[in-house]
Design a protein around this motif. Structure first.
Motif, PDB file in Angstrom:
ATOM      1  N   PHE A   1     -97.282 -33.754   2.269  1.00  0.00           N
ATOM      2  CA  PHE A   1     -96.303 -34.485   3.075  1.00  0.00           C
ATOM      3  C   PHE A   1     -96.325 -35.999   2.847  1.00  0.00           C
ATOM      4  N   ASP A   2     -97.175 -36.490   1.952  1.00  0.00           N
ATOM      5  CA  ASP A   2     -97.201 -37.929   1.679  1.00  0.00           C
ATOM      6  C   ASP A   2     -95.855 -38.410   1.157  1.00  0.00           C
ATOM      7  N   ALA A   3     -95.229 -37.621   0.299  1.00  0.00           N
ATOM      8  CA  ALA A   3     -93.931 -38.028  -0.256  1.00  0.00           C
ATOM      9  C   ALA A   3     -92.864 -38.077   0.827  1.00  0.00           C
ATOM     10  N   VAL A   4     -92.937 -37.147   1.779  1.00  0.00           N
ATOM     11  CA  VAL A   4     -91.980 -37.154   2.893  1.00  0.00           C
ATOM     12  C   VAL A   4     -92.145 -38.415   3.721  1.00  0.00           C
ATOM     13  N   ARG A   5     -93.389 -38.780   3.995  1.00  0.00           N
ATOM     14  CA  ARG A   5     -93.630 -40.001   4.775  1.00  0.00           C
ATOM     15  C   ARG A   5     -93.100 -41.233   4.050  1.00  0.00           C
ATOM     16  N   ARG A   6     -93.322 -41.298   2.746  1.00  0.00           N
ATOM     17  CA  ARG A   6     -92.831 -42.458   1.989  1.00  0.00           C
ATOM     18  C   ARG A   6     -91.311 -42.532   2.015  1.00  0.00           C
ATOM     19  N   LEU A   7     -90.662 -41.390   1.901  1.00  0.00           N
ATOM     20  CA  LEU A   7     -89.206 -41.367   1.998  1.00  0.00           C
ATOM     21  C   LEU A   7     -88.741 -41.884   3.361  1.00  0.00           C
TER      22      LEU A   7
ATOM     23  N   LYS B   1     -95.180 -33.154  21.960  1.00  0.00           N
ATOM     24  CA  LYS B   1     -94.872 -33.707  20.642  1.00  0.00           C
ATOM     25  C   LYS B   1     -96.188 -34.286  20.127  1.00  0.00           C
ATOM     26  N   THR B   2     -96.770 -33.638  19.138  1.00  0.00           N
ATOM     27  CA  THR B   2     -98.114 -33.971  18.695  1.00  0.00           C
ATOM     28  C   THR B   2     -98.075 -34.745  17.382  1.00  0.00           C
ATOM     29  N   PRO B   3     -98.521 -36.026  17.385  1.00  0.00           N
ATOM     30  CA  PRO B   3     -98.600 -36.763  16.117  1.00  0.00           C
ATOM     31  C   PRO B   3     -99.639 -36.102  15.208  1.00  0.00           C
ATOM     32  N   LEU B   4     -99.296 -35.998  13.935  1.00  0.00           N
ATOM     33  CA  LEU B   4    -100.197 -35.386  12.968  1.00  0.00           C
ATOM     34  C   LEU B   4    -100.643 -36.432  11.954  1.00  0.00           C
ATOM     35  N   GLY B   5    -101.862 -36.300  11.489  1.00  0.00           N
ATOM     36  CA  GLY B   5    -102.353 -37.178  10.440  1.00  0.00           C
ATOM     37  C   GLY B   5    -101.822 -36.736   9.094  1.00  0.00           C
TER      38      GLY B   5
ATOM     39  N   ALA C   1     -86.481 -32.638   1.932  1.00  0.00           N
ATOM     40  CA  ALA C   1     -87.855 -32.803   1.456  1.00  0.00           C
ATOM     41  C   ALA C   1     -88.833 -32.009   2.319  1.00  0.00           C
ATOM     42  N   LEU C   2     -88.639 -32.031   3.629  1.00  0.00           N
ATOM     43  CA  LEU C   2     -89.491 -31.250   4.530  1.00  0.00           C
ATOM     44  C   LEU C   2     -89.372 -29.758   4.229  1.00  0.00           C
ATOM     45  N   ALA C   3     -88.143 -29.289   4.064  1.00  0.00           N
ATOM     46  CA  ALA C   3     -87.928 -27.872   3.784  1.00  0.00           C
ATOM     47  C   ALA C   3     -88.583 -27.467   2.475  1.00  0.00           C
ATOM     48  N   SER C   4     -88.510 -28.340   1.472  1.00  0.00           N
ATOM     49  CA  SER C   4     -89.102 -28.030   0.180  1.00  0.00           C
ATOM     50  C   SER C   4     -90.612 -27.856   0.289  1.00  0.00           C
ATOM     51  N   VAL C   5     -91.273 -28.756   1.022  1.00  0.00           N
ATOM     52  CA  VAL C   5     -92.722 -28.651   1.189  1.00  0.00           C
ATOM     53  C   VAL C   5     -93.085 -27.379   1.946  1.00  0.00           C
ATOM     54  N   LEU C   6     -92.332 -27.069   2.991  1.00  0.00           N
ATOM     55  CA  LEU C   6     -92.642 -25.873   3.777  1.00  0.00           C
ATOM     56  C   LEU C   6     -92.362 -24.597   2.982  1.00  0.00           C
ATOM     57  N   ARG C   7     -91.324 -24.605   2.157  1.00  0.00           N
ATOM     58  CA  ARG C   7     -91.070 -23.431   1.309  1.00  0.00           C
ATOM     59  C   ARG C   7     -92.208 -23.213   0.321  1.00  0.00           C
ATOM     60  N   GLN C   8     -92.726 -24.313  -0.247  1.00  0.00           N
ATOM     61  CA  GLN C   8     -93.856 -24.192  -1.166  1.00  0.00           C
ATOM     62  C   GLN C   8     -95.081 -23.643  -0.447  1.00  0.00           C
ATOM     63  N   ALA C   9     -95.321 -24.136   0.770  1.00  0.00           N
ATOM     64  CA  ALA C   9     -96.450 -23.608   1.547  1.00  0.00           C
ATOM     65  C   ALA C   9     -96.232 -22.145   1.877  1.00  0.00           C
ATOM     66  N   GLY C  10     -94.984 -21.777   2.177  1.00  0.00           N
ATOM     67  CA  GLY C  10     -94.682 -20.398   2.506  1.00  0.00           C
ATOM     68  C   GLY C  10     -94.852 -19.466   1.326  1.00  0.00           C
ATOM     69  N   ALA C  11     -94.657 -19.994   0.112  1.00  0.00           N
ATOM     70  CA  ALA C  11     -94.805 -19.155  -1.079  1.00  0.00           C
ATOM     71  C   ALA C  11     -96.245 -18.727  -1.284  1.00  0.00           C
ATOM     72  N   GLU C  12     -97.168 -19.477  -0.676  1.00  0.00           N
ATOM     73  CA  GLU C  12     -98.588 -19.155  -0.825  1.00  0.00           C
ATOM     74  C   GLU C  12     -99.060 -18.134   0.192  1.00  0.00           C
ATOM     75  N   ILE C  13     -98.215 -17.839   1.165  1.00  0.00           N
ATOM     76  CA  ILE C  13     -98.555 -16.796   2.129  1.00  0.00           C
ATOM     77  C   ILE C  13     -97.424 -15.781   2.106  1.00  0.00           C
ATOM     78  N   ALA C  14     -97.759 -14.547   1.908  1.00  0.00           N
ATOM     79  CA  ALA C  14     -96.726 -13.509   1.832  1.00  0.00           C
ATOM     80  C   ALA C  14     -95.954 -13.470   3.138  1.00  0.00           C
ATOM     81  N   PRO C  15     -94.615 -13.452   3.097  1.00  0.00           N
ATOM     82  CA  PRO C  15     -93.846 -13.314   4.338  1.00  0.00           C
ATOM     83  C   PRO C  15     -94.323 -12.095   5.121  1.00  0.00           C
ATOM     84  N   ALA C  16     -94.568 -12.292   6.389  1.00  0.00           N
ATOM     85  CA  ALA C  16     -95.151 -11.222   7.210  1.00  0.00           C
ATOM     86  C   ALA C  16     -94.233 -10.007   7.257  1.00  0.00           C
ATOM     87  N   ARG C  17     -94.785  -8.860   6.960  1.00  0.00           N
ATOM     88  CA  ARG C  17     -94.029  -7.615   7.011  1.00  0.00           C
ATOM     89  C   ARG C  17     -94.603  -6.671   8.064  1.00  0.00           C
TER      90      ARG C  17
END
Length: 274
Positions: A121-127, A112-116, A140-156
């Motif tokens: 993710f600042d908004a998630v931490r504040r929540l 379990k690795t603590p991340l800086g 909120a976590l899912a929303s941030v990860l979906r946005q990050a995923g939109a920037e990388i094409a789903p692997a085909r």
């Protein structure tokens, strides 16, 4: 409540993603320990998760908020949470983890690795620090990860296709037939798959099948072990029992009794993890 509706673990909830989202994200999960948490055994698995750890006191005070990368589990282990411990996370498909999280699964096995600070993710931490409920944090976590995923094409590519096929058939697949379906030499598939995920397709299929079996048994008060062995492609019940014991250190019946709270937790074959 019917046996098939029986919750798997006290304080635990899991919500799988569907459709296109499932190409990136496996499930949102929450474990809220409460005032008197019960240790439970985790089988080995290979999906890393990104989430929040925090402690909630009896008066609702929140402390020790930490953005955390929960790595894959290469072996069975006992989770013994402290009172008030909460974990809210999104489980990521292992073939996309390096691109999405910028972290390779094999670098965080059994950790379990603590991340800086991470972008977005600042908004998630504040929540989390404000005491937002677990489902709100998961959203909120899912929303941030979906946005990050939109920037990388789903692997085909064929490695991603192989991983999805393994999950679709719950690990019941012969790797030589999988390689043939993908029009790849078996050795090539094994090499590229291991480079991307950190374990071989055969090993990954074994973990997928093990976890599908355990989850099916968790939903029954008195599992039909012979029927489950047939359903999940084992030669017979003895073969299934041997594989579960090899992976978890316990027989299927003992593991099931622990997980639904009908037997005391045994430390056999599983190191404790707080």
């Amino acid at each position: 409540m019917s046996e098939t509706d029986r919750p798997r673990l006290p304080g635990y909830a899991e919500h799988p993603f569907r459709g296109e989202q499932a190409c990136l994200l496996d499930a949102a999960w929450l474990h809220l320990a409460g005032d008197a948490p019960r240790p439970h055994r985790l089988p080995p698995f290979w999906q890393p998760s990104l989430g929040v750890r925090r402690t909630v006191g009896p008066d609702g005070t929140v402390s020790d908020v930490c953005l955390t990368l929960f790595g894959p589990a290469g072996r069975a282990r006992l989770y013994a949470p402290a009172p008030g411990a909460e974990m809210i996370a999104i489980r990521v498909q292992p073939e996309i983890a390096a691109a999405l999280l910028k972290q390779h699964p094999r670098e965080h096995v059994d950790a379990k690795t603590p991340l800086g600070a991470l972008p977005g993710f600042d908004a998630v931490r504040r929540l989390a620090e404000a005491g937002a409920p677990g489902p709100v944090l998961a959203g909120a976590l899912a929303s941030v990860l979906r946005q990050a995923g939109a920037e990388i094409a789903p692997a085909r590519d064929r490695v991603s296709h192989a991983a999805r096929l393994i999950r679709a058939c719950r690990g019941r697949v012969r790797i030589e037939r999988l390689a043939g379906h993908l029009d790849l030499p078996e050795r090539t598939l094994r090499r590229h798959f291991t480079d991307r995920l950190g374990l071989s397709p055969k090993a990954y299929a074994g973990l997928v099948r093990l976890n599908a079996l355990i989850q099916a048994a968790d939903r029954q008060l008195r599992p039909d072990w012979a029927g489950l062995a047939l359903r999940f492609g084992f030669a017979d019940q003895a073969h299934m029992s041997g594989e579960v014991a090899r992976q978890t250190g316990l027989s299927p019946a003992r593991l099931h009794a622990e997980r639904i709270g009908l037997a005391e937790i045994s430390k056999t074959g599983a190191p404790a993890l707080s």
